[in-house]
Structure formats: C-alpha cells, structure tokens
Design an enzyme around this catalytic site. Structure first.
Site, PDB file in Angstrom:
ATOM      1  CG  HIS A 354      -1.915   1.028   1.309  1.00 19.11           C
ATOM      2  ND1 HIS A 354      -2.437   1.646   0.207  1.00 19.11           N
ATOM      3  CD2 HIS A 354      -2.525   1.609   2.372  1.00 19.11           C
ATOM      4  CE1 HIS A 354      -3.328   2.538   0.576  1.00 19.11           C
ATOM      5  NE2 HIS A 354      -3.386   2.544   1.887  1.00 19.11           N
ATOM      6  CB  SER A 468     -10.347   6.343   2.812  1.00 22.82           C
ATOM      7  OG  SER A 468      -9.369   6.849   1.943  1.00 22.82           O
TER       8      SER A 468
END
Length: 633
Positions: A354, A468
């Site tokens: 990530h 997010s």
C-alpha cells in the site's frame, strides 16, 4: 525543527492502516476505456499517451484557511466530549489561531511550500514518509489489503485460473506501460494517474527508520514470480519476442506444481511479515549468507508481479477473505506491490502493498481482470503450446543458521499477530445500491449510517469514525479523512434506538445525518477536510488536548470499494479497541468485511444487518405515508 502541518507521528501510525481506499464506487470507468468520454475542462497534452493527457493540467492540492479547518474540527469533535472537555478544546483552538501565534506561523510555512513551483503536492513527501515508509509495524495485517474474487465456474483447476488471471493482468499492464489506459473521472474531472507508475515491476524495500520503493524497467523485466510451497520460481513471459499464450502459461504453471513437489522450504517470504526494522536486519543476514542471494532477491523484486499458488482450499467467504488477507504468512512476499493468489480449489484473490498506491487503481486492475475473463474479452492467444519453452527457474537461496533462526522467529511473530485477530464477512442481501437510490439517498453515506447505527446498538455509544476520501482530482493526490461521526449522526442513532420517538422524526433525522455526511465528503474530496491540514511534530496545545487524541482514535475505520466480481475486500483495524469495516455497495447486495482483535465480530455483523433492516423499514414507512412508495428494493 521542521513543522509539517499534519498529524503527529503517533497518530499517523494509527491512520496509516486506514489510507487504503476511497469512497468512490468504481463503475463507469472500470473498463480500459469508457464508452463515452466526458467533456473535460482541461487542455489535452498530446506529447504523452492518453493515460496522462490531462496530468499537467490537474490543479494542486489546496491549503484550506486555518479558520475553515479549525471550525470543521470543532464541529466534528463536539459530539465526542462533554461540555467541560469541549470548553477546553475551544480554548486550545483559540490559542492556536490567535493572530501572530503558532497557527499563523505554521500556516505561513505551509503556504510557502504549497506555492513553491517545484513542489507538485505539498502533502506528498510528508505523507508518504510518515504514513507509510516510516511506519515500522508489519505491513501484513496492519497495512496490506485484499480483494477476494467470486468463483470462476469454468476454471476450477488452479493452473487454468492462474493462467487466465495472468493473461488478463498483462493486458492491463500493456495499457499502463503504453499509456493507453483511459484516465479515471469524477464526473467530468479527470483524476491523477501518477500512482499507476508504481503498479507493475515494483517492490518496497525495508530500511532502518524509513523504507523506500523501486520500480524496474518493464521493457527488460517481463518475468513473473511464483510462490509454491514457500519456494520461489521465475517464469519468463516472453519467448522469441512473443508473449506466452494462456495455454503456454498454464503449461508452465503445471511444471511449477511438479517442481515444487509436496514438501515446503524454509519461508523466506515470512521475513516480509516482520517489523520493518527487523526485516531490514534479516535481509542483511540473507545477503551475508551468500552474495548470490541478492541476485535472486532482485529477480523477485523486479518481476511484473507475484502469483501465490497456495496449497489450501478455503470454502467460506470468511476463509477466503482471511486467506487473501494474510494466508499462512509463508507463501507470500508482502513487499511486492501486486500479489495474485490462487488456491488449490481454484478460488482466487489479490493482496496489495500500500505504500505508494491506494486502492482505487488496484481495484480497477482487479475488476478489469475479473470482468474481462468473465465476459470472454481476453485475448488468450493460440491454444497450442510451443516446444522448447524454458523450464521455470527455481530460486535456490543459500540459508545458514542465522537466516533459518530469524525465519523461525518471523513465523512465530506472524502466527502470534494473526491469532489476535478475527475476520468476518457479512453479505447482506436485503438490498444494495439500487435499493438505496430508490429511497433517495447517497449509497455511500447511507451505508456509513448503517455502520454508525450498528455500533451504537452494540455499545450504546458513538465513536470517532474514519472514512477514506480520495483527493485524486489534484496532482499526486491520495486521500483525506471524512469524519463520519457527527452531531447529526449522534442525534439520529439515539432516536433510532428510542421506541418513543415517532418514525417520522427518525426518518427526518436520518435524512439530516446522511446529508451531513454527504457535505463533509464533498469537502474532503476537494482537499478541505481537517485531518491532513492539522499536522505538526512540535505539538501546540491543540494537539496535546485529550479531545484531539480522542477524535483521531479511529474505533471505526471504514472505506468503500465496490465490484460485482468481488466476494470481499478489506484490511485490519487501526486501533486495538476498534474495527476495520470495509464495505462494498453493489447493485443488490451490501458486503461488509469486519476485522478486529476479537471484539465479537459476529455481534457486529448481526447489528449491521439489523441496522440495515431497520433503516429500510423507517424510510419506507415514511415514504408510504407521504404517498411516494418506492418499488421493491
């Protein structure tokens, strides 16, 4: 000391696990090119391929005004604290923003950086370092994320399914490498495509204090890493200048199964599950054991991607999701940006690293792979297998006692870490995106309220909630926080649980809570949340105020990515007493992936279902009374 207008390192360590995915459902732009391109208000750069034709025109990430950010912050923390605590927080905020104070100085420095013509994105270097590369805990569990694919009824043989996935992924890679991939859009605004540069032939490297990432030339690195029985194999994808067909890849994979046999090797891959500083030390031990080990590692690191051929056969969604998320911690190399996973029974999925790339690009990749296979749009090439294909190369590492000892240590640490966690999948089939739209609501905001209500049902309280929000409409943009818990959501969940509150009031308050969330999300995707702006290593009183810590202690870490081809996706929780709840809002179902450190996930799944049922009931009753009954959800 350099002021970095962001969250303190200790808080960022919690947030970094959370920066996986945006709120945007991947719908109209999942194919290689949309059916019709929107009218884009940016000039076209013809010196580059279509993928980057708007890149130079993307605006820079804005710097919100300090009063705007602090007002948003105060409003977001109000329902978290009592009157006395809030009064102290207000005092800290006033002290921070007084004229000529530390807030003004920090804002001035930030604006100076943001206005530097040589800086593309004022947040980028700070965020990538603090949230990812300086993060020392293991990436496995804490940072990595997964997608679990639905079954492929035509490809239950693992070699057959793996070969088709590889061919489809190579088609996507070709679009990326040749810059022919159509940009993604938010309405008619193109999104930043820069992170696609870190997708293929990429690897993260462990280094003391802060890691780094390297990419390798795709023109000279056309090999894939396979992992089977903890053993590493390299397969060249090109022979005599021509890419291997799906049938040829399948035949090569079958050779790997034969070469791997039935015994397992010591797991070098387990070292990638370790604390990053430990892994840096262990990597040096591995290189010291034999100079040739570095060349072997480089073949893994430079490969297009990794394919993990697991010897397990998960059956349930829980088992499949867990296996895609962490597996056994051995038959993996978690530093690779892309790992496709195929199991003994033909089930499959994906695990992503990530640090340099959020979830929307890899969601697009994985949806493209699944969709093109399902719709038979993959060019599989000739069914004939050419003679003389080189046997896949097994990487035979030299392992001495020191390396074997740290492998054993890494395996134990991984097992202990994973044992602390529980993962559950809820596939809610009562309704999905279509049904929510018929009720007249934003699907994402509606599902966020399902999560708020479920948590309140379970605990009788509400907590700071992270969702997010992607900021890719700006050059090199990544994410901002949408604070889902609000004054309006707090009022609404209490009303929903009070049997004396009329259903009309519940519906009105629910609509207000959903609208409040939509407004915050809209501001967050414009780079006008409060979390990325408020950041500093030397902490003024606003950051040492207990309310600040409470408001960034994300008991609920949430995010959405959706695909009709996924049976699950998710990641770990960000605080020990919290949940990681990833969700998909598909056409007719809602999928929730719940991870925590054994905080009764089965109860949370129960309350999520109960909340979804009750919300539907409330809004339908009110609509019926108003004479606007929606069609069946």
């Amino acid at each position: 000391m350099s002021y970095k207008l962001s969250l303190a390192r200790s808080i960022i360590r919690n947030q970094s696990k959370n920066q996986i995915l945006s709120n945007m459902t991947q719908k109209n732009y999942l194919a290689a090119a949309p059916v019709s391109k929107p009218a884009v208000p940016y000039p076209v750069d013809t010196s580059v391929g279509p993928m980057f034709r708007y890149q130079k025109s993307l605006p820079r990430l804005p710097v919100p005004s300090l009063p705007e950010t602090l007002a948003k912050y105060l409003n977001s923390v109000r329902p978290l604290v009592n009157e006395e605590e809030f009064a102290k927080t207000v005092t800290a905020v006033k002290d921070f923003q007084k004229p000529g104070g530390i807030g003004d100085e920090l804002q001035r420095r930030l604006l100076s950086k943001a206005n530097n013509p040589n800086v593309i994105n004022w947040l980028e270097d700070w965020w990538n370092d603090l949230a990812y590369f300086s993060y020392r805990d293991p990436v496995c569990v804490n940072v990595s994320y997964f997608f679990a694919y639905k079954d492929d009824k035509l490809r239950k043989d693992p070699a057959v399914r793996a070969a088709s996935i590889i061919t489809a992924a190579l088609e996507f890679r070709k679009l990326v490498v040749e810059e022919q991939l159509e940009p993604e859009y938010a309405k008619n605004i193109p999104l930043c495509m820069d992170s696609y540069r870190m997708m293929f032939n990429a690897c993260r490297y462990p280094k003391k204090q802060t890691d780094f990432e390297l990419t390798f030339d795709p023109a000279t690195n056309n090999h894939v890493t396979f992992i089977r029985k903890n053993k590493f194999f390299i397969m060249d994808l090109v022979k005599d200048g021509k890419q291997l067909s799906t049938s040829e890849i399948e035949s090569q994979i079958k050779k790997i199964y034969e070469l791997a046999g039935n015994t397992k090797d010591p797991s070098i891959g387990a070292l990638t599950t370790e604390n990053r500083d430990n892994w840096a030390d262990y990597r040096n031990l591995l290189l010291a054991a034999d100079p040739r080990n570095e060349q072997l590692l480089r073949k893994i690191e430079s490969s297009v991607f990794a394919v993990c051929l697991d010897d397990t056969a998960p059956v349930t969604r829980d088992e499949l999701s867990h296996a895609c998320w962490v597996g056994d911690g051995r038959n993996r190399f978690f530093d690779k940006s892309l790992q496709f996973i195929v199991f003994e029974n033909g089930k499959a999925g994906f695990c992503g690293e990530h640090s340099s790339m959020d979830g929307t690009p890899t969601c697009r990749l994985n949806d493209f792979v699944c969709d093109s296979i399902f719709k038979n749009r993959v060019n599989h090439g000739s069914p004939n297998v050419r003679s003389g294909l080189p046997v896949p190369e097994q990487l035979n590492f030299t392992l001495n006692k020191d390396v074997l000892d740290v492998i054993a240590k890494a395996e134990k640490n991984f097992d202990d870490l994973v044992a602390k966690h529980d993962l559950r999948v809820l596939m809610y089939q009562g309704y999905g995106k279509n049904g929510i739209k018929k009720l007249g609501f934003s699907p994402d905001a509606y599902v966020q309220m399902i999560i708020q209500l479920a948590y309140y049902k379970m605990y009788g309280a509400s907590v700071a909630t992270y969702e997010s929000a992607q900021t890719r409409k700006f050059a090199h943009g990544r994410t901002e926080v949408c604070r889902s818990f609000s004054v309006d959501s707090a009022t609404w969940v209490k009303a929903m649980e009070d049997p004396l509150v009329p259903v009309e009031t519940k519906a009105k308050l629910g609509q207000k809570a959903i609208s409040s969330h939509v407004k915050y999300m809209a501001e967050a995707v414009e780079g006008r949340g409060c979390d990325r702006h408020l950041l500093g290593e030397k902490l003024p009183s606003i950051f040492t105020d207990p309310t600040y810590a409470k408001s960034t202690h994300w008991n609920l870490s949430t995010s959405q990515l959706s695909s009709e081809h996924f049976d699950g996706y998710g990641w770990g929780e960000v605080v020990p007493d919290g949940y990681g709840i990833a969700y998909q809002v598909n056409a007719n179902v809602l999928c929730f992936n719940v991870v925590s450190m054994h905080l009764n996930n089965h109860h949370m799944c129960h309350y999520l279902k109960e909340a979804a049922d009750e919300m539907k009931q409330v809004f339908e009753i009110v609509q019926a009374k108003e004479g606007r009954v929606p069609s069946k959800l």
